[in-house]
Enzyme design. Structure first.
Site, PDB file in Angstrom:
ATOM      1  N   THR A 124       0.873  -1.223   0.020  1.00 30.64           N
ATOM      2  CA  THR A 124      -0.037  -0.088  -0.328  1.00 30.64           C
ATOM      3  C   THR A 124       0.876   1.214   0.045  1.00 30.64           C
ATOM      4  OG1 THR A 124      -0.156   0.151   2.564  1.00 30.64           O
ATOM      5  CG2 THR A 124      -1.572  -1.236   1.370  1.00 30.64           C
ATOM      6  N   ALA A 130       3.251  -1.019   4.847  1.00 33.02           N
ATOM      7  CA  ALA A 130       2.219   0.250   5.007  1.00 33.02           C
ATOM      8  C   ALA A 130       3.524   1.268   5.212  1.00 33.02           C
ATOM      9  CB  ALA A 130       1.923  -0.250   6.292  1.00 33.02           C
ATOM     10  N   VAL A 175       7.350  -2.051   7.167  1.00 33.56           N
ATOM     11  CA  VAL A 175       7.466  -0.925   6.996  1.00 33.56           C
ATOM     12  C   VAL A 175       8.061  -0.359   5.940  1.00 33.56           C
ATOM     13  CG1 VAL A 175       8.590   1.314   8.167  1.00 33.56           C
ATOM     14  CG2 VAL A 175       7.768  -0.760   9.755  1.00 33.56           C
ATOM     15  N   LYS A 176       7.185   0.628   5.237  1.00 28.81           N
ATOM     16  CA  LYS A 176       7.862   1.113   3.831  1.00 28.81           C
ATOM     17  C   LYS A 176       8.477   2.492   3.940  1.00 28.81           C
ATOM     18  CE  LYS A 176       5.709   0.842  -0.868  1.00 28.81           C
ATOM     19  NZ  LYS A 176       4.420   0.794  -1.636  1.00 28.81           N
ATOM     20  N   LEU A 177       9.655   2.529   3.460  1.00 26.42           N
ATOM     21  CA  LEU A 177      10.263   3.737   3.652  1.00 26.42           C
ATOM     22  C   LEU A 177      10.622   4.296   2.028  1.00 26.42           C
ATOM     23  CD1 LEU A 177      12.605   2.447   6.612  1.00 26.42           C
ATOM     24  CD2 LEU A 177      10.719   4.120   6.940  1.00 26.42           C
TER      25      LEU A 177
END
Length: 217
Positions: free
Chosen positions: A27, A56, A82-84
């Site tokens: 997402t 996310a 965790v999307k960075l």
């Protein structure tokens, strides 16, 4: 190659998951906006549908705030990734969060050098954007090939997550190159089963079967 679905539409995710076609979900803020739902609420629901990684994305731009948001998102479920963003602050956050044992997906990758940095920072996934490079008349799949070569040369464990997939041809190309994962919208995944010769052949079979006058049930 693993299939991730790029959406926050829980119904679409559930339908594909029931077919065994979903190994994970990605997402981003744009998809959360499109869903019209609270990020924590919808992400938690998605994590309950699929057992694989669910990316996310943080929205902070500075490392310390990214780390704080990442920790908050990781509390949603055990399968949160965790999307960075691929910036220096994002890489700093990646190193901290990955050292804490959290899965990290470094996104918005447009060069092999960026992918190398993400791997060294401990990223679980690197997300090169194919379609956006194609929009600039560059070969997005060539980037996947370059990253594959670099990662194989040095034994990096970071998985290549081909993103910005827009066509069924993109899926075939990244599979041939050796991407570990591809993420695509539900409609692209649905199109993978379609071919005009399949439709034509089925129509002929049905026509011939009707002429036999027989029934199976």
């Amino acid at each position: 190659m693993k299939f991730f679905v790029d959406t926050a539409d829980t119904q679409a995710i559930a339908e594909l998951n029931d077919l065994g076609m979903v190994d994970g979900v990605t997402t981003n803020p744009s998809l959360i906006l499109k869903s019209g739902r609270d990020i924590i609420e919808v992400t938690k629901e998605i994590c309950g549908i699929v057992s694989g990684p669910v990316s996310a994305e943080v929205v902070a731009l500075e490392a310390e705030a990214m780390i704080a948001e990442g920790r908050k998102l990781a509390e949603i479920a055990e399968n949160i990734t965790v999307k960075l963003p691929l910036t220096w602050d994002g890489l700093k956050a990646c190193k901290t969060l990955s050292d804490e044992g959290k899965m990290v997906n470094v996104t918005l990758c447009f060069s092999a050098n960026q992918a190398l940095l993400a791997a060294k920072a401990g990223a679980s996934f690197i997300s090169p954007f194919i379609g956006r490079l194609d929009d600039m008349s560059l070969d997005g799949c060539e980037l996947i090939e370059d990253i594959r070569t670099i990662y194989d040369n040095y034994g990096f464990g970071t998985e290549i997550l081909a993103a910005s997939i827009r066509t069924v041809n993109h899926v075939q190309q990244v599979a041939l190159i050796g991407a570990d994962v591809m993420t695509a919208p539900p409609e692209v995944i649905q199109k993978l089963a379609s071919h005009p010769l399949t439709d034509k052949g089925l129509q002929q079979f049905m026509s011939d079967w009707e002429k036999t006058g027989q029934k199976i049930l």
